[in-house]
Design a protein around this motif. Structure first.
Motif, short mmCIF file in Angstrom:
data_model
loop_
_atom_site.label_atom_id
_atom_site.label_comp_id
_atom_site.label_asym_id
_atom_site.label_seq_id
_atom_site.Cartn_x
_atom_site.Cartn_y
_atom_site.Cartn_z
N LEU B 153 0.82 -1.22 0.00
CA LEU B 153 0.00 0.00 0.00
C LEU B 153 0.85 1.27 0.00
O LEU B 153 0.32 2.37 -0.19
N GLY B 154 2.14 1.12 0.25
CA GLY B 154 3.02 2.28 0.30
C GLY B 154 2.74 3.19 1.49
O GLY B 154 2.87 4.41 1.41
N VAL B 155 2.32 2.60 2.62
CA VAL B 155 2.02 3.38 3.83
C VAL B 155 2.83 2.83 5.01
O VAL B 155 3.34 1.71 4.93
N PRO B 156 2.95 3.59 6.12
CA PRO B 156 3.70 3.08 7.27
C PRO B 156 2.90 2.10 8.13
O PRO B 156 1.70 1.96 7.97
N VAL B 157 3.63 1.44 9.04
CA VAL B 157 3.04 0.48 9.98
C VAL B 157 3.13 1.05 11.39
O VAL B 157 4.14 1.66 11.74
N ALA B 158 2.09 0.87 12.19
CA ALA B 158 2.15 1.21 13.62
C ALA B 158 1.87 -0.07 14.41
O ALA B 158 0.90 -0.76 14.12
N SER B 170 5.94 8.65 24.88
CA SER B 170 4.60 8.85 25.40
C SER B 170 3.62 7.92 24.68
O SER B 170 3.56 7.90 23.46
N VAL B 171 2.88 7.13 25.47
CA VAL B 171 1.97 6.16 24.86
C VAL B 171 0.54 6.37 25.35
O VAL B 171 0.30 6.95 26.40
N VAL B 172 -0.41 5.88 24.55
CA VAL B 172 -1.81 5.84 24.97
C VAL B 172 -2.12 4.38 25.26
O VAL B 172 -1.84 3.50 24.45
N THR B 173 -2.68 4.11 26.44
CA THR B 173 -2.97 2.73 26.83
C THR B 173 -4.45 2.56 27.13
O THR B 173 -5.07 3.43 27.74
N ILE B 174 -5.03 1.46 26.68
CA ILE B 174 -6.39 1.14 27.11
C ILE B 174 -6.39 -0.27 27.69
O ILE B 174 -5.56 -1.10 27.34
N LEU B 189 -0.19 2.19 22.37
CA LEU B 189 0.42 2.66 21.13
C LEU B 189 1.10 4.00 21.38
O LEU B 189 0.53 4.88 22.02
N SER B 190 2.33 4.09 20.91
CA SER B 190 3.10 5.31 21.05
C SER B 190 2.39 6.45 20.31
O SER B 190 1.92 6.27 19.19
N ARG B 191 2.31 7.60 20.97
CA ARG B 191 1.69 8.80 20.40
C ARG B 191 2.26 9.12 19.02
O ARG B 191 1.56 9.52 18.11
N ARG B 192 3.58 8.94 18.90
CA ARG B 192 4.23 9.36 17.66
C ARG B 192 4.06 8.35 16.53
O ARG B 192 4.42 8.65 15.39
N SER B 193 3.56 7.16 16.84
CA SER B 193 3.49 6.11 15.82
C SER B 193 2.42 6.36 14.78
O SER B 193 2.44 5.78 13.69
N LEU B 219 -8.85 1.86 20.86
CA LEU B 219 -7.59 2.60 20.97
C LEU B 219 -7.47 3.61 19.83
O LEU B 219 -6.99 4.74 20.02
N MET B 220 -7.95 3.23 18.65
CA MET B 220 -7.88 4.13 17.49
C MET B 220 -8.70 5.39 17.74
O MET B 220 -8.36 6.47 17.27
N ARG B 221 -9.80 5.23 18.49
CA ARG B 221 -10.64 6.40 18.80
C ARG B 221 -9.83 7.46 19.54
O ARG B 221 -10.01 8.65 19.35
N GLU B 222 -8.91 7.00 20.41
CA GLU B 222 -8.07 7.93 21.17
C GLU B 222 -7.15 8.73 20.24
O GLU B 222 -6.64 9.78 20.61
N PHE B 223 -6.91 8.19 19.07
CA PHE B 223 -6.08 8.90 18.07
C PHE B 223 -6.95 9.60 17.04
O PHE B 223 -6.45 10.05 16.02
N HIS B 224 -8.26 9.65 17.29
CA HIS B 224 -9.22 10.19 16.31
C HIS B 224 -9.00 9.55 14.94
O HIS B 224 -9.14 10.19 13.91
N ALA B 225 -8.60 8.28 14.96
CA ALA B 225 -8.33 7.56 13.72
C ALA B 225 -9.54 6.72 13.35
O ALA B 225 -10.29 6.26 14.22
#
Lengths: 283, 283
Positions: B153-158, B170-174, B189-193, B219-225
């Protein structure tokens, strides 16, 4: 079966070869697929070989005889490896990577599929002469690198766990002491993950004193496996290294948490006597 | 700059395109590289497109205009995906995979770079229309699949961790509860990932009730993803599923520890109304 034009054949053969690194493809397979004479196929292969060689992206190895065929060997040119190392050094010098305790944030680099692929290409290029038949790493951050390297070598990956899971079946576990922090830990590998007597290439993202790599070497002994090489993305400069024979892409010579500076140089791969420039004793 | 022959150009362009999936390459870049007219480049691209299309391995998307160029979209043909699923089912039915507690040994499949690459190609093919800009998975076994899919897909992995490490910053944990065993756990998941507001494709090797995937969605909701799709290698048939919208390659309909039999069918990807055969609402 339709007959293929040379132009279409060249595109398709390139695609087939790139998708099957280090795998012997009989000329007959191509001749049948394209309904073409073996002599035409040989001409096509010569064109492809020449382009790969010129670009430094690989070469085609021809094996003659009844069991013969052609094999695509992915390569990285010296210039390509140097450019990759320079890019990596620049990335690593970003002071935003500094975490509490002097640790460095690296996950973004390991999530960058493009960078990971190019590193895998370099390791495959450097170590393929030693004929590894598996790539081994420790979870978690080494996995993308191991997977990429193994893809270019056409061999499987075995992942060592830092805890042992029920889904791994029968495992071999050894206890380890971290070389830098003297912390206790363990390394486990599923019996079925690796054939006895394998020739393994060890790959990891980061090395300090080398306690983890030393642990892997020990664990490999339990599988009667031989470590034929060690590829490290980035290492820190330390006074005493537990592992001597390894190839790194980047060396962190200084990480100063107070002044927030990181100094990075191209790694051992590029040093005099190193893998790329020196005499590689081939195992 | 030397002038390239068409035959050499076709080999090199194929190699360039395959190495840069989903990346727009301006026609000018090719024209300059090969010292050729844009019209010749367009003819070359038409040949390559035709071969990829015929083989079902992908297509070239042409974008016209000043900011235009060509983009390689990797694809898996329906026949290719079906064959892959059949091979996977056959592999999964091997009774030697049965571990104590009815778990299955899968690490050999995930260590098989060839299989992992083909699975990644299928997920990329199925989900690329939903325009994911990251692939997300949970350590450890999902990582090779995520990496392979993201490469196509030519995109990064988290990578989501089940424990939180100092090297992640800094990480977000649920906190999570496993859907099948009701075990407590956590996902970090690391904030920066992952950039806020990303469109993520979730990939994993195995799903039971779907507690982990549900945890990832949270967890994705916490990243507004936004989770734009879920790709699973193998799932077990369960009465109540926490996740409804996913595509699996294989479904384990029965695992009998006593009689040592495993029954596997092609997964939800192939069912009526599923991703490949049904109407995909495109997000």
């Amino acid at each position: 079966m339709q007959k293929w034009k040379r132009s279409a054949r060249l595109v398709d053969m390139t695609q087939q070869l790139l998708g099957k690194p280090h795998q012997l493809i009989p000329l007959n397979a191509f001749a049948e697929r394209y309904q073409a004479a073996k002599s035409s196929i040989s001409e096509d292969l010569a064109i492809i070989h020449e382009v790969f060689r010129e670009e430094g992206s690989g070469l085609l190895e021809t094996v003659s005889g009844a069991a013969g065929g052609v094999r695509y060997i992915p390569m990285a040119s010296r210039e390509g490896a140097e450019e990759l190392a320079r890019d990596l050094c620049r990335e690593l010098e970003n002071p935003d990577r500094i975490l509490p305790g002097g640790y460095l944030y690296l996950s973004d680099l390991l999530g960058n599929t493009r960078l990971v692929r190019e590193i895998g290409r370099v390791w495959a290029s450097v170590f393929h002469n030693r004929r590894p038949d598996a790539v081994v790493t420790v979870e978690t951050k080494g996995i993308p690198l191991a997977y990429s390297t193994a893809s270019f070598l056409g061999v499987p990956v075995a992942i060592i766990r830092q805890d042992s899971r029920i889904t791994e079946g029968s495992v071999v576990t050894i206890n380890t002491v971290s070389g830098s922090s003297k912390r206790l830990g363990s390394l486990s590998l599923s019996r079925r993950s690796l054939s006895e007597g394998s020739r393994v290439l060890v790959v990891d993202d980061f090395m300090k004193a080398g306690g983890t790599v030393q642990g892997i070497v020990e664990l490999m002994r339990e599988f009667h496996a031989e470590v034929i090489g060690v590829g490290i993305m980035a290492e820190t400069q330390v006074n005493e290294r537990l592992v001597e024979d390894y190839a790194s892409l980047a060396t962190l010579t200084d990480v100063d948490v107070k002044s927030r500076t990181i100094v990075v140089e191209p790694g051992s791969l590029f040093r005099q006597g190193g893998f790329l420039y020196g005499t590689d004793s081939d195992g």
